[in-house]
Design a protein around this motif. Structure first.
Motif, PDB file in Angstrom:
ATOM      1  N   SER C 148       0.818  -1.209   0.000  1.00  0.00           N
ATOM      2  CA  SER C 148       0.000   0.000   0.000  1.00  0.00           C
ATOM      3  C   SER C 148       0.853   1.261   0.000  1.00  0.00           C
ATOM      4  N   ILE C 149       2.141   1.111   0.341  1.00  0.00           N
ATOM      5  CA  ILE C 149       3.029   2.269   0.263  1.00  0.00           C
ATOM      6  C   ILE C 149       3.454   2.475  -1.183  1.00  0.00           C
ATOM      7  N   ARG C 150       3.694   1.334  -1.863  1.00  0.00           N
ATOM      8  CA  ARG C 150       4.275   1.414  -3.200  1.00  0.00           C
ATOM      9  C   ARG C 150       3.254   1.639  -4.306  1.00  0.00           C
ATOM     10  N   THR C 151       2.018   1.222  -4.102  1.00  0.00           N
ATOM     11  CA  THR C 151       1.086   1.200  -5.231  1.00  0.00           C
ATOM     12  C   THR C 151       0.844   2.597  -5.779  1.00  0.00           C
ATOM     13  N   GLY C 152       0.842   2.692  -7.089  1.00  0.00           N
ATOM     14  CA  GLY C 152       0.663   3.987  -7.726  1.00  0.00           C
ATOM     15  C   GLY C 152      -0.785   4.401  -7.833  1.00  0.00           C
ATOM     16  N   THR C 153      -1.691   3.560  -7.349  1.00  0.00           N
ATOM     17  CA  THR C 153      -3.107   3.884  -7.467  1.00  0.00           C
ATOM     18  C   THR C 153      -3.485   4.973  -6.458  1.00  0.00           C
ATOM     19  N   SER C 154      -4.761   5.401  -6.505  1.00  0.00           N
ATOM     20  CA  SER C 154      -5.184   6.540  -5.679  1.00  0.00           C
ATOM     21  C   SER C 154      -5.489   6.139  -4.250  1.00  0.00           C
ATOM     22  N   ALA C 155      -4.584   5.342  -3.674  1.00  0.00           N
ATOM     23  CA  ALA C 155      -4.859   4.837  -2.320  1.00  0.00           C
ATOM     24  C   ALA C 155      -5.010   5.966  -1.315  1.00  0.00           C
ATOM     25  N   THR C 156      -4.236   7.031  -1.480  1.00  0.00           N
ATOM     26  CA  THR C 156      -4.238   8.106  -0.482  1.00  0.00           C
ATOM     27  C   THR C 156      -5.625   8.712  -0.306  1.00  0.00           C
ATOM     28  N   TRP C 157      -6.341   8.912  -1.420  1.00  0.00           N
ATOM     29  CA  TRP C 157      -7.681   9.490  -1.304  1.00  0.00           C
ATOM     30  C   TRP C 157      -8.610   8.588  -0.508  1.00  0.00           C
ATOM     31  N   VAL C 158      -8.501   7.289  -0.759  1.00  0.00           N
ATOM     32  CA  VAL C 158      -9.374   6.362  -0.036  1.00  0.00           C
ATOM     33  C   VAL C 158      -9.023   6.364   1.446  1.00  0.00           C
ATOM     34  N   LEU C 159      -7.725   6.417   1.749  1.00  0.00           N
ATOM     35  CA  LEU C 159      -7.308   6.468   3.146  1.00  0.00           C
ATOM     36  C   LEU C 159      -7.851   7.724   3.821  1.00  0.00           C
ATOM     37  N   MET C 160      -7.762   8.845   3.134  1.00  0.00           N
ATOM     38  CA  MET C 160      -8.285  10.086   3.700  1.00  0.00           C
ATOM     39  C   MET C 160      -9.796  10.004   3.857  1.00  0.00           C
ATOM     40  N   GLY C 161     -10.452   9.363   2.894  1.00  0.00           N
ATOM     41  CA  GLY C 161     -11.899   9.184   3.007  1.00  0.00           C
ATOM     42  C   GLY C 161     -12.258   8.374   4.237  1.00  0.00           C
ATOM     43  N   ALA C 162     -11.502   7.297   4.464  1.00  0.00           N
ATOM     44  CA  ALA C 162     -11.764   6.471   5.650  1.00  0.00           C
ATOM     45  C   ALA C 162     -11.522   7.286   6.923  1.00  0.00           C
ATOM     46  N   PHE C 163     -10.488   8.122   6.905  1.00  0.00           N
ATOM     47  CA  PHE C 163     -10.172   8.973   8.056  1.00  0.00           C
ATOM     48  C   PHE C 163     -11.368   9.867   8.390  1.00  0.00           C
ATOM     49  N   VAL C 164     -11.888  10.526   7.363  1.00  0.00           N
ATOM     50  CA  VAL C 164     -13.007  11.441   7.581  1.00  0.00           C
ATOM     51  C   VAL C 164     -14.251  10.687   8.043  1.00  0.00           C
ATOM     52  N   MET C 165     -14.531   9.558   7.384  1.00  0.00           N
ATOM     53  CA  MET C 165     -15.735   8.792   7.760  1.00  0.00           C
ATOM     54  C   MET C 165     -15.672   8.314   9.203  1.00  0.00           C
ATOM     55  N   GLY C 166     -14.455   8.076   9.682  1.00  0.00           N
ATOM     56  CA  GLY C 166     -14.304   7.626  11.066  1.00  0.00           C
ATOM     57  C   GLY C 166     -14.920   8.607  12.038  1.00  0.00           C
ATOM     58  N   PHE C 167     -14.800   9.912  11.729  1.00  0.00           N
ATOM     59  CA  PHE C 167     -15.367  10.909  12.642  1.00  0.00           C
ATOM     60  C   PHE C 167     -16.876  10.779  12.735  1.00  0.00           C
ATOM     61  N   SER C 168     -17.496  10.426  11.606  1.00  0.00           N
ATOM     62  CA  SER C 168     -18.945  10.223  11.626  1.00  0.00           C
ATOM     63  C   SER C 168     -19.306   9.135  12.626  1.00  0.00           C
ATOM     64  N   SER C 169     -18.526   8.059  12.607  1.00  0.00           N
ATOM     65  CA  SER C 169     -18.742   6.947  13.528  1.00  0.00           C
ATOM     66  C   SER C 169     -18.577   7.410  14.975  1.00  0.00           C
ATOM     67  N   ILE C 170     -17.533   8.209  15.220  1.00  0.00           N
ATOM     68  CA  ILE C 170     -17.262   8.675  16.579  1.00  0.00           C
ATOM     69  C   ILE C 170     -18.387   9.587  17.059  1.00  0.00           C
ATOM     70  N   PHE C 171     -18.813  10.509  16.207  1.00  0.00           N
ATOM     71  CA  PHE C 171     -19.879  11.436  16.608  1.00  0.00           C
ATOM     72  C   PHE C 171     -21.162  10.671  16.960  1.00  0.00           C
ATOM     73  N   THR C 172     -21.500   9.674  16.115  1.00  0.00           N
ATOM     74  CA  THR C 172     -22.702   8.882  16.405  1.00  0.00           C
ATOM     75  C   THR C 172     -22.553   8.173  17.743  1.00  0.00           C
ATOM     76  N   GLY C 173     -21.356   7.617  17.976  1.00  0.00           N
ATOM     77  CA  GLY C 173     -21.125   6.915  19.236  1.00  0.00           C
ATOM     78  C   GLY C 173     -21.300   7.832  20.435  1.00  0.00           C
ATOM     79  N   ILE C 174     -20.699   9.030  20.365  1.00  0.00           N
ATOM     80  CA  ILE C 174     -20.821   9.976  21.479  1.00  0.00           C
ATOM     81  C   ILE C 174     -22.295  10.310  21.711  1.00  0.00           C
ATOM     82  N   ASN C 175     -22.990  10.582  20.614  1.00  0.00           N
ATOM     83  CA  ASN C 175     -24.400  10.963  20.704  1.00  0.00           C
ATOM     84  C   ASN C 175     -25.225   9.884  21.389  1.00  0.00           C
ATOM     85  N   PHE C 176     -25.037   8.645  20.973  1.00  0.00           N
ATOM     86  CA  PHE C 176     -25.857   7.563  21.517  1.00  0.00           C
ATOM     87  C   PHE C 176     -25.554   7.321  22.984  1.00  0.00           C
TER      88      PHE C 176
END
Lengths: 211, 337, 531
Positions: C148-176
């Protein structure tokens, strides 16, 4: 004079809302602890696997600047606590001043950080592939500086975030939005700021002071 | 449904290539029986209750809140059973990690997308490894680039192959013949083409092979998309392969097919089709004739002169292809008009 | 006490009109619906990826795509299904809608945080999904280093997407968590809490504790790709296996984020359709937390062959065994709940039966993988693929479908076509087993996972599996069609068609904007029926 504060419709009382907000922030801080602890674990792994790594590398960190920053942050926690107390008492002008002092301390912290970082850049003490210092020859030194920069960098980002929310409550305090019946945002930002301080208090000895 | 019966023979496990595999299969069998037992309790229980206690006139539900003794029972019994299963699994694993001191060691290098095997006497093979039957063999493995995984299903044995470190497995084969080896850690384009053949030889064949004599073994199997054929061909009798066929076989066993096709389609490397005798354009714009010399150079110093549009990723085959092998390969290339 | 009222007057759906009243809503029910539609769109995309993957595998050799395209297809299937479907699905859609209702509350504790979590979710998802139009990503959803370090594909965007989505999970958890603590109706004590709420509570705790670790992990991997910080890259002195520890420390608890809410739904359905209280309520609640606790200390069972130490292997295998104990307690208790009940065979209950069948298989095959010697043979093969699809699709998704059919009349005040629903349940159940059971055997016979192509001996089982995938695909399409049809043309439902006793049924269908005209007072447990 009684000042019955209006609260959101789904809470029974303003008190319930206040407690819920505090609880929510505490839960968020627990989540932040887990975020930083991953890095502390990485630090521990590299330290345990390379016993002399910290001993060699910490000489290249400026402990005087680090200690100064520790004092600055502790001072800022004091001003923050005072800011919350004054808000609770309704002394809005004093609260605003304390919040402003906190912001200035935070900026001071960032300035000292900037000085530290620029020394590192100049000396080539950088993470991973960017490392190019000739004095420090420990094979895992690049990893040490990766952890150093990511830990202090993420902490720094949290300081910046803190400045943003501190600025927000400073403006609201100046606009007289907080009363003894409602000062929840000040309380919550205060909690967050103490946490940011606490992370640094763990970080400083682990990185700067070897034993 | 013949294939189903075949697949389900031996509980869905492959043939037993080693004595360890036999012991492993006993544990696996036990796990299957335990699973069937608990599955039956749950599903049969559910079906019986659904029918027996279905809603119908005159039948009223009984509000049962629980039954402490029963709940303790179905907590304690699975706990004990699971601990026993853990113990059995651990004992077998311990055997996998108890390396015999007299094991013959072979070094394994995984790299995108082939396996190289280095013997103590310096011999290096690609895509195939030969071991004696009934003797312990230790494979010490590392990767040149990314994570790979070395898996011999017949031996129930697997380990990740990590760049920057060495890891070992050992086995003692009891079944002669070919055993399939797969890569099991996703490693990019040709991950599913990164196969190898492990040949277990009897004493006579092993001695013959060690002294460089030719022996008859079943051919390497590869997936269709990486140079394999739809049906595995039978082992040739008495060395009657033509030079062209020998070359084609080498292109499979040495791992060339992972990167080069014979049908004109470019993969990681250029296709051989139509190349022989032509002028190929290199990365720097100059041209070179695709002849005996260029083929030899490409095998020994592959990144010296690369065809334009391709990356310098080809590994060297120095010491792994003889002059006869190169001749066979050349005959094969010539045949791909 | 159950009341049945028809109310086609003012409800949360018609309370305010216009697209902005939805996009800027603070109503948990509307936010739940927005999550539902969004997640179902991602489910469709991830499902298409699955059908493409399976179609490629219908025969050896290239069928419809190249190896590189295939590697991207299975990566998108996994990434979309994990991060954009199965983690948010039940908590963010059904949980958001029904937690306040089951608690007798007017909303969640932090409605604005709730809306924020939705926008954070779609921002992260957008980041990840736009890579479909760029280079794509081909690392597998697990992003193992160094590939995943070497691949020339757009892995970084997906990683950043997962990073951002994680906050959604955290916010829902705090709320509940805060909602359950602070907004329960009078009389709703902890031991009267519906088990779905207990499940959401445990899930939220896991979300808050585990998600930050994946945030850090993808952040470090992004830095590694961008600057070569050398933490995971062996070429720079880093440790690639360290990545796996970081990754699985989150991703193992994450699978319990996926299944525990599903178990919560089953806990709601079985008592209602057996007309008796759940067997062993306390043990059921305790078991949820037992599972959640053990979830945090077993991550290494994904790494038995990674070259981690034998001691680590010993401990992780031993502790993993203990996950099966509370899980078994729940399964046995579900069956025991039916004992001497009065069983109704409405569609939600059929999904509960299906769940019990497939989740048991999924759970039992987990024991094969927890047993260290057995895992050495089975890991990285199709056996693992079958195992996790049995628990995630067979478990979570069937529970979700059961929950949808259970709560659809409450959400929209309409009933779906019961006959069609029953037959489609059968189709999905059969299709699911036809797709995934052969994969156990493919795995034990040695076929590795993430394989674009395979040796001829694996052909027939692969073909069978692909045929099954068409059955599931057809089943889901049919469900979507009759459910959407029901919203507009279904028979009008009253407030409590199933005669359940949890609080969401004590208010009209669909619920009014403020949930309850009068705050309910709870005087009995959640599963007491007086038929």
């Amino acid at each position: 004079m009684s000042n019955v504060r209006h609260h959101a419709h789904h809470f029974d009382s303003a008190q319930a809302e206040f407690e819920a907000s505090k609880q929510g922030l505490w839960v968020f801080l627990v989540n932040e602890v887990l975020f930083f602890s991953g890095l502390f674990v990485a630090y521990a792994i590299y330290r345990v696997g390379n016993p002399d790594l910290l001993k060699e590398c910490h000489h290249f960190l400026n402990w005087k600047l680090g200690a100064t920053n520790t004092a600055v942050l502790i001072g800022s926690s004091l001003t923050m606590a005072l800011g919350v107390t004054y808000a609770q008492k309704g002394e809005q002008k004093k609260s605003a001043n304390m919040i402003l002092l906190t912001i200035l301390c935070a900026f001071g912290f960032l300035v000292i950080k900037y000085i530290e970082y620029s020394h590192k850049f100049h000396d080539g003490l950088l993470p991973g592939a960017l490392f190019h210092n000739h004095e420090l020859t420990h094979p895992k030194a690049p990893q040490f500086f990766s952890i150093y920069f990511v830990l202090t960098g993420l902490h720094g980002i949290h300081v910046v975030g803190g400045i943003v929310v501190l600025f927000w409550i400073w403006i609201r305090t100046l606009k007289k939005e907080f009363t003894p019946e409602y000062f929840t945002p000040v309380e919550c930002v205060g909690l967050y700021w103490h946490f940011v301080d606490l992370v640094w208090i763990y970080l400083f000895p682990l990185l700067y002071l070897a034993s | 449904m013949f294939f189903v019966t075949e697949a389900l023979a031996n509980n869905g496990l492959p043939q037993q290539g080693s004595e360890y595999a036999t012991r492993f299969d006993s544990l696996y069998s036990f796990l299957i029986w335990v699973s069937i037992f608990f599955f039956a309790i749950v599903v049969v229980g559910m079906i019986v209750f659904a029918i027996k206690f279905r809603n119908r006139p005159g039948w009223k539900a009984k509000n049962i809140h629980g039954h402490t003794l029963l709940e303790i029972f179905w907590t304690a019994v699975p706990t004990v059973l699971l601990l026993a299963i853990f113990g059995w699994g651990w004992m077998l694993y311990r055997d996998l990690r108890a390396f015999p001191t007299d094991a013959m060691e072979i070094k394994v290098i995984g790299k995108q997308w082939l396996w190289q095997f280095q013997y103590d006497d310096g011999r290096t093979l690609t895509g195939e490894v030969y071991v004696p039957v009934g003797k312990p063999v230790k494979l010490t493995m590392t990767s040149d680039d990314v994570l790979h995984g070395f898996f011999i299903p017949d031996f129930r044995l697997k380990r990740d192959v990590v760049p920057g470190m060495h890891g070992s497995i050992w086995f003692e084969a009891t079944q002669e013949g070919k055993h399939q080896v797969y890569c099991t850690a996703y490693c990019g384009t040709a991950h599913s083409g990164m196969l190898a053949s492990l040949y277990v030889l009897n004493e006579k064949d092993w001695n013959d092979w060690k002294h460089g004599k030719k022996i008859n073994v079943a051919p390497n199997e590869l997936p269709l998309a990486f140079g394999g054929s739809a049906a595995p061909s039978a082992a040739p009798q008495g060395g009657a392969l033509s030079l062209v066929d020998q070359g084609k076989k080498l292109s499979q066993t040495k791992g060339c097919v992972a990167c080069h096709s014979d049908d004109g389609s470019a993969r990681v490397g250029p296709s051989y089709k139509g190349l022989w005798g032509s002028q190929v354009e290199l990365a720097d714009g100059s041209k070179v004739k695709f002849d005996e010399n260029y083929v030899t150079e490409s095998l020994y110093e592959p990144n010296k002169r690369i065809v334009k549009g391709f990356q310098p990723t080809m590994p060297t085959f120095k010491g792994q292809v003889s002059s006869e092998d190169i001749n066979a390969l050349i005959a094969y290339f010539k045949s791909l008009k | 006490m159950s009341t049945t009222t028809h109310d086609s007057g003012s409800n949360y759906l018609n309370h305010s009109k216009g697209i902005m009243s939805w996009l800027g809503t603070l109503d948990h029910k509307r936010i739940g619906l927005m999550y539902l539609w969004t997640v179902l769109v991602f489910f469709f995309i991830g499902g298409v990826a699955a059908l493409l993957v399976r179609y490629e595998l219908i025969a050896p050799g290239q069928t419809i795509m190249s190896a590189d395209a295939y590697n991207k297809a299975f990566t998108y299937h996994g990434t979309i299904m994990v991060f954009m479907v199965i983690i948010p699905l039940i908590p963010a859609a059904l949980g958001n809608f029904f937690l306040p209702l089951q608690l007798g509350a007017k909303d969640v504790a932090f409605p604005r945080l709730n809306l924020a979590s939705y926008y954070v979710f779609i921002s992260g998802a957008a980041l990840a999904v736009t890579t479909l139009f760029l280079n794509g990503v081909d690392t597998g959803w697990t992003f193992y280093t160094p590939y995943s370090i070497r691949t020339g594909t757009s892995a970084t965007w997906v990683l950043m997407g997962a990073f951002v989505m994680g906050f959604s999970s955290i916010f829902t958890g705090i709320n509940f968590i805060v909602t359950i603590h602070k907004l329960r109706a009078p009389g709703l004590t902890w031991n009267r809490l519906p088990l779905f709420c207990w499940a959401l509570y445990a899930t939220s705790i896991i979300q808050v504790l585990a998600t930050p670790v994946i945030a850090l992990t993808v952040f470090l991997l992004t830095l590694e790709r961008a600057f070569g910080i050398g933490i995971f890259d062996p070429k720079l002195g880093g440790d690639p296996v360290l990545f796996q520890h970081f990754f699985w420390f989150y991703s193992h608890p994450a699978v319990y984020i996926m299944i525990i809410p599903g178990m919560g739904i089953i806990n709601e359905i079985i008592p209602v359709f057996s007309r008796k209280t759940v067997f062993g309520y306390t043990a059921m609640a305790v078991a949820i937390f037992g599972i959640a606790l053990v979830a945090f200390v077993v991550w290494g069972h994904h790494m038995f062959v990674s070259n981690q130490s034998d001691l680590a292997n010993f401990l992780f295998s031993l502790i993993t065994m203990f996950v099966a104990v509370p899980t078994g307690v729940k399964v046995f208790s579900w069956v025991a709940t039916m004992y001497k009940g009065s069983i109704h065979f409405d569609t939600p209950m059929l999904y509960a039966f299906a769940f019990l069948f497939v989740f048991t298989i999924g759970g039992l095959t987990g024991v094969f993988l927890a047993t260290i010697a057995s895992d050495v043979h089975l890991t990285h093969t199709y056996f693992v693929v079958a195992h996790f699809h049995y628990v995630m699709v067979g478990g979570t998704l069937m529970a979700f479908l059961g929950g949808m059919h259970y709560w659809w009349p409450k959400m929209f005040g309409r009933m779906y076509n019961e006959t069609l629903a029953k037959w489609t349940c059968l189709l999905i159940f059969l299709g699911f087993n036809v797709t995934f059971f052969p994969q156990f055997i493919l795995g034990s016979r040695g076929m590795p996972r993430r394989y674009y192509d395979y040796l001829p001996e694996f052909t027939e089982l692969n073909r069978m599996s692909t045929h099954g995938s068409w059955m599931i695909g057809a089943g889901f399409m049919i469900v979507a069609i009759y459910m959407i049809y029901a919203i507009y043309k279904g028979k009008v439902a009253n407030s409590n068609p199933w005669r359940a006793s949890t609080l969401e049924w004590q208010t009209p269908s669909p619920p009014p904007h403020d949930n309850f005209a009068v705050t309910p007072v709870v005087t009995s447990g959640p599963y007491e029926y007086h038929d």
